[in-house]
Design a protein around this motif. Sequence first.
Motif, PDB file in Angstrom:
ATOM      1  N   PHE A  30      24.835  10.962 -44.201  1.00 11.17           N
ATOM      2  CA  PHE A  30      23.831  10.112 -43.568  1.00 11.17           C
ATOM      3  C   PHE A  30      22.596  10.923 -43.209  1.00 11.17           C
ATOM      4  CE2 PHE A  30      21.969   8.790 -39.514  1.00 11.17           C
ATOM      5  CZ  PHE A  30      21.492   7.546 -39.865  1.00 11.17           C
ATOM      6  N   MET A  31      22.818  12.094 -42.595  1.00  9.50           N
ATOM      7  CA  MET A  31      21.684  12.924 -42.187  1.00  9.50           C
ATOM      8  C   MET A  31      20.893  13.404 -43.396  1.00  9.50           C
ATOM      9  SD  MET A  31      23.279  14.914 -38.846  1.00  9.50           S
ATOM     10  CE  MET A  31      23.104  16.450 -39.607  1.00  9.50           C
ATOM     11  N   ARG A  74      18.970  10.182 -44.973  1.00 12.22           N
ATOM     12  CA  ARG A  74      17.925   9.610 -44.127  1.00 12.22           C
ATOM     13  C   ARG A  74      16.967  10.647 -43.567  1.00 12.22           C
ATOM     14  NH1 ARG A  74      19.702   5.166 -45.826  1.00 12.22           N
ATOM     15  NH2 ARG A  74      20.978   3.747 -44.615  1.00 12.22           N
ATOM     16  N   LYS A  75      17.196  11.924 -43.908  1.00 12.51           N
ATOM     17  CA  LYS A  75      16.363  13.032 -43.410  1.00 12.51           C
ATOM     18  C   LYS A  75      16.345  13.076 -41.880  1.00 12.51           C
ATOM     19  CE  LYS A  75      14.728  14.061 -47.560  1.00 12.51           C
ATOM     20  NZ  LYS A  75      15.824  14.036 -48.477  1.00 12.51           N
ATOM     21  N   LYS A  76      17.514  12.930 -41.291  1.00  9.47           N
ATOM     22  CA  LYS A  76      17.658  12.942 -39.833  1.00  9.47           C
ATOM     23  C   LYS A  76      18.202  14.294 -39.360  1.00  9.47           C
ATOM     24  CE  LYS A  76      16.854   8.470 -39.262  1.00  9.47           C
ATOM     25  NZ  LYS A  76      15.768   7.907 -38.554  1.00  9.47           N
ATOM     26  N   TRP A  77      17.593  15.368 -39.800  1.00 12.51           N
ATOM     27  CA  TRP A  77      18.094  16.697 -39.454  1.00 12.51           C
ATOM     28  C   TRP A  77      17.896  17.028 -37.984  1.00 12.51           C
ATOM     29  CZ3 TRP A  77      21.483  18.081 -42.632  1.00 12.51           C
ATOM     30  CH2 TRP A  77      21.354  17.817 -43.992  1.00 12.51           C
ATOM     31  N   TRP A  78      17.069  16.265 -37.261  1.00 11.91           N
ATOM     32  CA  TRP A  78      16.892  16.520 -35.834  1.00 11.91           C
ATOM     33  C   TRP A  78      18.155  16.152 -35.057  1.00 11.91           C
ATOM     34  CZ3 TRP A  78      17.513  12.136 -32.985  1.00 11.91           C
ATOM     35  CH2 TRP A  78      17.336  10.926 -33.653  1.00 11.91           C
ATOM     36  N   LEU A  79      19.091  15.439 -35.681  1.00 12.56           N
ATOM     37  CA  LEU A  79      20.349  15.107 -35.011  1.00 12.56           C
ATOM     38  C   LEU A  79      21.322  16.291 -34.956  1.00 12.56           C
ATOM     39  CD1 LEU A  79      21.104  11.598 -36.527  1.00 12.56           C
ATOM     40  CD2 LEU A  79      20.517  12.101 -34.168  1.00 12.56           C
ATOM     41  N   THR A  80      21.092  17.290 -35.797  1.00 11.48           N
ATOM     42  CA  THR A  80      22.016  18.424 -35.880  1.00 11.48           C
ATOM     43  C   THR A  80      22.208  19.144 -34.545  1.00 11.48           C
ATOM     44  OG1 THR A  80      21.412  18.707 -38.195  1.00 11.48           O
ATOM     45  CG2 THR A  80      22.524  20.555 -37.130  1.00 11.48           C
TER      46      THR A  80
END
Length: 49
Positions: free
Chosen positions: A10-11, A14-20
């Motif tokens: 998902f990350m 969706r390019k949601k690497w700030w969730l890491t």
Amino acid sequence: MEFLKDVLKFMAARKKWWLTPIILLLIFIGVLLVIGGGSAVAPFIYTLF
């Protein structure tokens, strides 16, 4: 483990690497709670907070 694979996919999609960092922090706190719950290390962990 499949859940973690799904989260990583998902990350990536969706390019949601700030969730890491948020996910790593939650995992770290969970590990501290499990270790600090019933071991000899508990007094040292409690002094961190």
